[in-house]
Design a protein around this motif. Structure first.
Motif, PDB file in Angstrom:
ATOM      1  N   MET A  38      40.566  44.647 113.697  1.00 58.54           N
ATOM      2  CA  MET A  38      39.543  44.457 113.570  1.00 58.54           C
ATOM      3  C   MET A  38      39.506  42.547 113.980  1.00 58.54           C
ATOM      4  O   MET A  38      40.276  41.818 113.080  1.00 58.54           O
ATOM      5  CB  MET A  38      38.440  44.569 112.247  1.00 58.54           C
ATOM      6  CG  MET A  38      37.694  43.513 112.346  1.00 58.54           C
ATOM      7  SD  MET A  38      36.155  44.108 111.430  1.00 58.54           S
ATOM      8  CE  MET A  38      36.084  46.187 111.530  1.00 58.54           C
ATOM      9  N   ARG A  39      38.936  41.706 114.942  1.00 54.73           N
ATOM     10  CA  ARG A  39      39.428  40.141 115.292  1.00 54.73           C
ATOM     11  C   ARG A  39      38.331  39.761 114.592  1.00 54.73           C
ATOM     12  O   ARG A  39      37.414  40.027 114.755  1.00 54.73           O
ATOM     13  CB  ARG A  39      39.369  39.706 116.715  1.00 54.73           C
ATOM     14  CG  ARG A  39      39.818  41.082 117.408  1.00 54.73           C
ATOM     15  CD  ARG A  39      40.330  40.381 118.802  1.00 54.73           C
ATOM     16  NE  ARG A  39      40.585  38.753 119.125  1.00 54.73           N
ATOM     17  CZ  ARG A  39      40.491  38.462 120.397  1.00 54.73           C
ATOM     18  NH1 ARG A  39      40.746  39.340 121.993  1.00 54.73           N
ATOM     19  NH2 ARG A  39      40.782  37.209 120.061  1.00 54.73           N
ATOM     20  N   TYR A  40      38.392  38.298 113.980  1.00 45.52           N
ATOM     21  CA  TYR A  40      37.516  37.308 112.763  1.00 45.52           C
ATOM     22  C   TYR A  40      37.546  36.019 113.999  1.00 45.52           C
ATOM     23  O   TYR A  40      39.140  35.726 115.017  1.00 45.52           O
ATOM     24  CB  TYR A  40      38.087  37.770 112.187  1.00 45.52           C
ATOM     25  CG  TYR A  40      38.081  38.214 111.258  1.00 45.52           C
ATOM     26  CD1 TYR A  40      36.751  38.641 110.754  1.00 45.52           C
ATOM     27  CD2 TYR A  40      39.252  39.514 111.457  1.00 45.52           C
ATOM     28  CE1 TYR A  40      36.371  40.018 109.889  1.00 45.52           C
ATOM     29  CE2 TYR A  40      38.842  41.041 110.729  1.00 45.52           C
ATOM     30  CZ  TYR A  40      37.247  40.934 109.235  1.00 45.52           C
ATOM     31  OH  TYR A  40      37.297  42.172 108.434  1.00 45.52           O
ATOM     32  N   GLU A  41      36.781  35.385 114.165  1.00 46.53           N
ATOM     33  CA  GLU A  41      36.595  34.488 114.651  1.00 46.53           C
ATOM     34  C   GLU A  41      36.129  33.537 113.387  1.00 46.53           C
ATOM     35  O   GLU A  41      35.174  33.622 112.979  1.00 46.53           O
ATOM     36  CB  GLU A  41      35.282  34.319 115.996  1.00 46.53           C
ATOM     37  CG  GLU A  41      35.409  33.152 116.710  1.00 46.53           C
ATOM     38  CD  GLU A  41      33.614  33.148 117.517  1.00 46.53           C
ATOM     39  OE1 GLU A  41      33.318  31.464 117.920  1.00 46.53           O
ATOM     40  OE2 GLU A  41      33.954  33.662 118.285  1.00 46.53           O
ATOM     41  N   ALA A  42      36.833  32.279 113.474  1.00 46.81           N
ATOM     42  CA  ALA A  42      35.975  31.192 111.924  1.00 46.81           C
ATOM     43  C   ALA A  42      34.587  30.347 112.901  1.00 46.81           C
ATOM     44  O   ALA A  42      34.587  30.781 113.865  1.00 46.81           O
ATOM     45  CB  ALA A  42      37.248  30.111 112.246  1.00 46.81           C
ATOM     46  N   ILE A  43      33.792  30.450 112.178  1.00 45.66           N
ATOM     47  CA  ILE A  43      32.852  29.979 112.048  1.00 45.66           C
ATOM     48  C   ILE A  43      32.496  29.400 110.690  1.00 45.66           C
ATOM     49  O   ILE A  43      32.871  29.602 109.288  1.00 45.66           O
ATOM     50  CB  ILE A  43      31.392  31.372 111.717  1.00 45.66           C
ATOM     51  CG1 ILE A  43      30.293  31.125 112.455  1.00 45.66           C
ATOM     52  CG2 ILE A  43      31.481  32.582 110.691  1.00 45.66           C
ATOM     53  CD1 ILE A  43      29.547  31.847 113.138  1.00 45.66           C
ATOM     54  N   THR A  44      30.667  28.072 110.651  1.00 41.14           N
ATOM     55  CA  THR A  44      30.593  28.000 109.244  1.00 41.14           C
ATOM     56  C   THR A  44      29.412  28.938 108.578  1.00 41.14           C
ATOM     57  O   THR A  44      28.543  29.765 109.573  1.00 41.14           O
ATOM     58  CB  THR A  44      30.432  26.536 109.433  1.00 41.14           C
ATOM     59  OG1 THR A  44      28.948  26.738 110.478  1.00 41.14           O
ATOM     60  CG2 THR A  44      30.759  26.062 110.084  1.00 41.14           C
ATOM     61  N   TRP A  45      28.728  28.513 107.026  1.00 42.41           N
ATOM     62  CA  TRP A  45      28.079  29.528 106.717  1.00 42.41           C
ATOM     63  C   TRP A  45      26.497  29.503 107.558  1.00 42.41           C
ATOM     64  O   TRP A  45      25.448  29.839 107.871  1.00 42.41           O
ATOM     65  CB  TRP A  45      27.664  29.283 105.693  1.00 42.41           C
ATOM     66  CG  TRP A  45      29.189  30.102 104.760  1.00 42.41           C
ATOM     67  CD1 TRP A  45      29.950  29.462 103.496  1.00 42.41           C
ATOM     68  CD2 TRP A  45      29.479  31.713 104.315  1.00 42.41           C
ATOM     69  NE1 TRP A  45      30.888  29.836 103.655  1.00 42.41           N
ATOM     70  CE2 TRP A  45      30.612  31.669 103.779  1.00 42.41           C
ATOM     71  CE3 TRP A  45      29.186  32.075 104.700  1.00 42.41           C
ATOM     72  CZ2 TRP A  45      31.365  33.048 103.069  1.00 42.41           C
ATOM     73  CZ3 TRP A  45      29.292  33.588 104.752  1.00 42.41           C
ATOM     74  CH2 TRP A  45      30.278  33.767 103.337  1.00 42.41           C
ATOM     75  N   GLU A  46      26.311  28.045 108.364  1.00 42.69           N
ATOM     76  CA  GLU A  46      25.512  27.297 108.862  1.00 42.69           C
ATOM     77  C   GLU A  46      25.031  27.955 109.836  1.00 42.69           C
ATOM     78  O   GLU A  46      24.152  28.374 110.696  1.00 42.69           O
ATOM     79  CB  GLU A  46      24.982  25.716 109.048  1.00 42.69           C
ATOM     80  CG  GLU A  46      25.272  25.458 107.678  1.00 42.69           C
ATOM     81  CD  GLU A  46      26.724  24.909 106.400  1.00 42.69           C
ATOM     82  OE1 GLU A  46      27.176  25.009 106.903  1.00 42.69           O
ATOM     83  OE2 GLU A  46      26.797  25.124 105.140  1.00 42.69           O
ATOM     84  N   ARG A  47      26.668  27.878 110.455  1.00 44.72           N
ATOM     85  CA  ARG A  47      26.065  28.901 112.231  1.00 44.72           C
ATOM     86  C   ARG A  47      25.954  30.121 112.289  1.00 44.72           C
ATOM     87  O   ARG A  47      25.385  30.980 112.939  1.00 44.72           O
ATOM     88  CB  ARG A  47      27.817  28.160 113.385  1.00 44.72           C
ATOM     89  CG  ARG A  47      27.523  28.397 114.247  1.00 44.72           C
ATOM     90  CD  ARG A  47      28.075  28.268 115.526  1.00 44.72           C
ATOM     91  NE  ARG A  47      28.980  28.158 116.881  1.00 44.72           N
ATOM     92  CZ  ARG A  47      29.474  29.796 117.027  1.00 44.72           C
ATOM     93  NH1 ARG A  47      30.296  29.815 116.298  1.00 44.72           N
ATOM     94  NH2 ARG A  47      29.543  30.039 118.020  1.00 44.72           N
ATOM     95  N   LEU A  48      26.624  30.798 111.213  1.00 46.62           N
ATOM     96  CA  LEU A  48      26.255  32.081 110.938  1.00 46.62           C
ATOM     97  C   LEU A  48      24.406  32.637 110.581  1.00 46.62           C
ATOM     98  O   LEU A  48      24.181  33.864 111.615  1.00 46.62           O
ATOM     99  CB  LEU A  48      27.290  32.298 109.936  1.00 46.62           C
ATOM    100  CG  LEU A  48      26.745  33.918 109.517  1.00 46.62           C
ATOM    101  CD1 LEU A  48      28.094  35.329 110.164  1.00 46.62           C
ATOM    102  CD2 LEU A  48      27.382  34.568 107.983  1.00 46.62           C
ATOM    103  N   ALA A  49      24.004  31.765 109.406  1.00 44.17           N
ATOM    104  CA  ALA A  49      23.092  32.020 109.665  1.00 44.17           C
ATOM    105  C   ALA A  49      21.588  31.920 110.702  1.00 44.17           C
ATOM    106  O   ALA A  49      20.960  32.815 111.037  1.00 44.17           O
ATOM    107  CB  ALA A  49      22.553  31.236 108.102  1.00 44.17           C
TER     108      ALA A  49
END
Length: 211
Positions: free
Chosen positions: A1-12
């Motif tokens: 499973m590949r993960y990409e960095a993100i911020t909580w704000e952008r995720l929301a």
């Protein structure tokens, strides 16, 4: 499973856009979003961020935490106060969640949702009033073990902690076997639409939207 960095704000923001374009799977008028994860993960904060992003898009949103639907202490502690199997399968009143939250939001439902039922501090009913979620509204529910009950979510997000991070950040270590059981029996990372790695709460990473 590949993960990409993100911020909580952008995720929301991204998840709110995805939800805003989704269609209720039951053909009804309400979308249902589940934010699954252990208490050591920021499920409540994530739910509130998504809710706020949806409100900015003009959607009515109701956030419900399963912590408001615990069963009475006499039932939760029937096998002692630190029984992981009881915590896993007997602490949360899933019947009440079906009756008071999901039932009113089925196709043809009333939209009158009870936001919480039981106060674990006083061990009494909260007596909260029902909330009217208008057609087109979105339910965002958060809490642990959400993916093992066939709840009718249209979008599911699992906040994942590695075993080491979960052990370090869990305030009640006696619950850890319950989460190990959840991994074995449900496999939340395999069944959720979106998985967010939250080992470091300052630097989340995610799998992206479902293809």
């Amino acid at each position: 499973m590949r993960y990409e960095a993100i911020t909580w704000e952008r995720l929301a923001r991204i998840l709110a856009g995805h939800v805003d374009e989704a269609t209720p799977g039951d053909g009804g008028d309400w979308l249902k979003v589940g934010i699954d994860g252990p208490p050591a993960a920021p499920t409540g904060e994530t739910a509130e961020r998504i809710a706020e992003a949806l409100r900015l898009r003009g959607r009515s949103v109701l956030v419900v935490g399963t912590g408001g639907f615990l069963r009475p202490a006499s039932l939760r502690y029937e096998y002692g106060k630190q029984d992981p199997d009881a915590y896993y399968s007997g602490w949360f009143d899933t019947g009440a969640l079906w009756r008071e939250v999901f039932g009113p939001l089925e196709a043809g439902g009333s939209g009158r949702v009870l936001p919480d039922l039981w106060d674990p501090v006083t061990d009494r009913a909260t007596r909260s009033p029902y909330v009217e979620l208008p057609p087109g509204g979105v339910l965002v529910m958060h809490g642990p073990f959400l993916l093992g009950h066939w709840f009718p979510f249209d979008v599911t997000v699992h906040l994942r902690l590695s075993p080491g991070a979960l052990a370090r950040r869990t305030e009640e270590p006696w619950t850890l076997p319950a989460f190990a059981r959840y991994e074995d029996e449900v496999g939340p990372s395999d069944v959720a639409d979106v998985v967010v790695r939250a080992d470091d709460p300052r630097h989340p990473a995610w799998t992206g939207l479902p293809g």
